[in-house]
Design an enzyme around this catalytic site. Sequence first.
Site, PDB file in Angstrom:
ATOM      1  N   HIS A  45      -8.834 -15.056 -56.084  1.00 45.65           N
ATOM      2  CA  HIS A  45      -8.425 -16.164 -56.447  1.00 45.65           C
ATOM      3  C   HIS A  45      -7.445 -16.518 -55.030  1.00 45.65           C
ATOM      4  O   HIS A  45      -6.951 -15.931 -54.534  1.00 45.65           O
ATOM      5  CB  HIS A  45      -7.413 -16.379 -57.533  1.00 45.65           C
ATOM      6  CG  HIS A  45      -7.276 -17.688 -58.291  1.00 45.65           C
ATOM      7  ND1 HIS A  45      -6.306 -18.532 -57.790  1.00 45.65           N
ATOM      8  CD2 HIS A  45      -7.749 -18.287 -59.103  1.00 45.65           C
ATOM      9  CE1 HIS A  45      -6.097 -19.484 -58.317  1.00 45.65           C
ATOM     10  NE2 HIS A  45      -6.907 -19.212 -59.516  1.00 45.65           N
ATOM     11  N   ASP A  87     -12.484 -16.823 -64.983  1.00 46.29           N
ATOM     12  CA  ASP A  87     -13.958 -16.785 -65.362  1.00 46.29           C
ATOM     13  C   ASP A  87     -14.495 -15.655 -65.858  1.00 46.29           C
ATOM     14  O   ASP A  87     -15.642 -15.644 -66.016  1.00 46.29           O
ATOM     15  CB  ASP A  87     -14.388 -17.695 -64.121  1.00 46.29           C
ATOM     16  CG  ASP A  87     -14.239 -18.929 -63.891  1.00 46.29           C
ATOM     17  OD1 ASP A  87     -13.553 -19.525 -63.067  1.00 46.29           O
ATOM     18  OD2 ASP A  87     -14.298 -19.839 -64.901  1.00 46.29           O
TER      19      ASP A  87
END
Length: 441
Positions: free
Chosen positions: A319, A376
């Site tokens: 991320h 996710d």
Amino acid sequence: MSDKAKAAGQAAGNEYVTLVDHSTGRKFDFPLMPGSVGPKVIDVRKLYGTSGYFTYDPGYTSTGSCESKITYIDGEVGVLMHRGYKIEDLAEKTDFLEVCYLLLQGELPNAQQKAEFEHSITHHTMLHDQITYFFRGFRRDAHPMAIMVGVVGALSAFYHDSTDINDPQHRMIASHRLIAKMPTIAAWAYKYSIGQPFQYPRNNLNYAENFLQMLFAVPAEDYKVDPVLSKAINRLLILHADHEQNASTSTVRLAGSSGANPFACISAGISSLWGPSHGGANEAVLTMLDEIGHKDRIPEFIKRAKDPDDNFRLMGFGHRVYKNYDPRAKVMQQSCHEVLERLGIHDPMLELAMQLEKIALEDDYFVKRKLFPNVDFYSGIILKAMGFPTSMFTVLFAVARTVGWIAQWKEMIEDPSQKIGRPRQLYTGYDERPFVPLDKR
Ligand code: SDX
């Protein structure tokens, strides 16, 4: 900035940073702006005017694009807050429409405010009947995200003239319309893809229940919403609601900065979210787990993920902001176990995902780069267990993120200092050169 102005500013408690141009010896002072929490920002709005230089930050890794009061992320420790409330508390103790109200209005609603907001959203869930024809223009096998982009953008044709973005009442109605209609559009995109008739919204159901019945009910029999599934959908929507200035939110802000209507801006946000590096990752995780197939093949894929010459990446990992565990992933993992247990499903994909996570988090490549599971990584497993096809995973993300996009759009429109977004560049192309006529080329 003159020394006098700087001294006066410092006397007033302001802080500055000084940029020294060693090629000319020139010095430039810029204000250091503190937030309520988190990193300070260097206010470089006058940089070009005073120095003739631009900043250069292609992925905006060190650039603040706006001032916002909506969401705060501390990526180092893995904290996510909406208007000061931690995501873990919101996911556990509120429902999605309360979070929508919080993101839009800045405070959690009291009982009356919640009832009024729910009533407004409930009574905007229908679509103009003409819109059903938009769906029929797509092939049955069209990706539902393509349908979402098209149909949401087409709402501009129905509401564009009645939306004066400078009118607070119009902004509020547009926000409610988008939050309310996204589940209907998403469910109809799914129904269209499987050749089943559209299910209309039911005003006696809450937001999550209504979404489930529009997705999975059929006219031939009554549909009973499973409370565990509606709780899981509610939690998934909350976890995906907003996330500061991510790619799709920045897309919505940039589109909105030109004065484009909110329906067109949200359609632009859906397009950006679709990418596999962003919201499309939840679909890509399931595709990846499918490809890995068995825990014995995990080392092969970990090796590929680490190979700089292989563009394979571990989907659902890493991320831009989180350099620790994404707090949403932790809640998602817990929800995963609850849903699979409730449905009595033993999904080897979950075992495989947990094994993959364990091995990756023990691997120096991932540890050194602070690559952890993100939002996710587990969401697709829950959605698969609930009966969603992988092509609908990012659609659910878009349904949830619509409130974040529209809250950020509203904040931008209401910001008196906002201007049209117009970045500059580092030009490395040709300098001026003589024109070459066709017969000389
Ligand atoms: C979302 O921004 C948001 O807030 C987004 C989001 C939201 O709620 O809106 O949180 C939702 O988009 C979550 C992210 C979903 N995407 C994925 O899971 C796709 C896989 N992840 C990567 O593509 C990547 O981690 C990104 C895109 C998420 C972040 O990329 P960055 O910040 O540009 O990091 P980078 O590409 O510079 O990577 C740094 C290093 C590189 O190695 P080196 O060049 O230093 O050797 O880490 C490596 C990368 O190769 N790396 C990975 C990796 N992610 C980064 N290596 C293997 N697998 C990965 N997943």
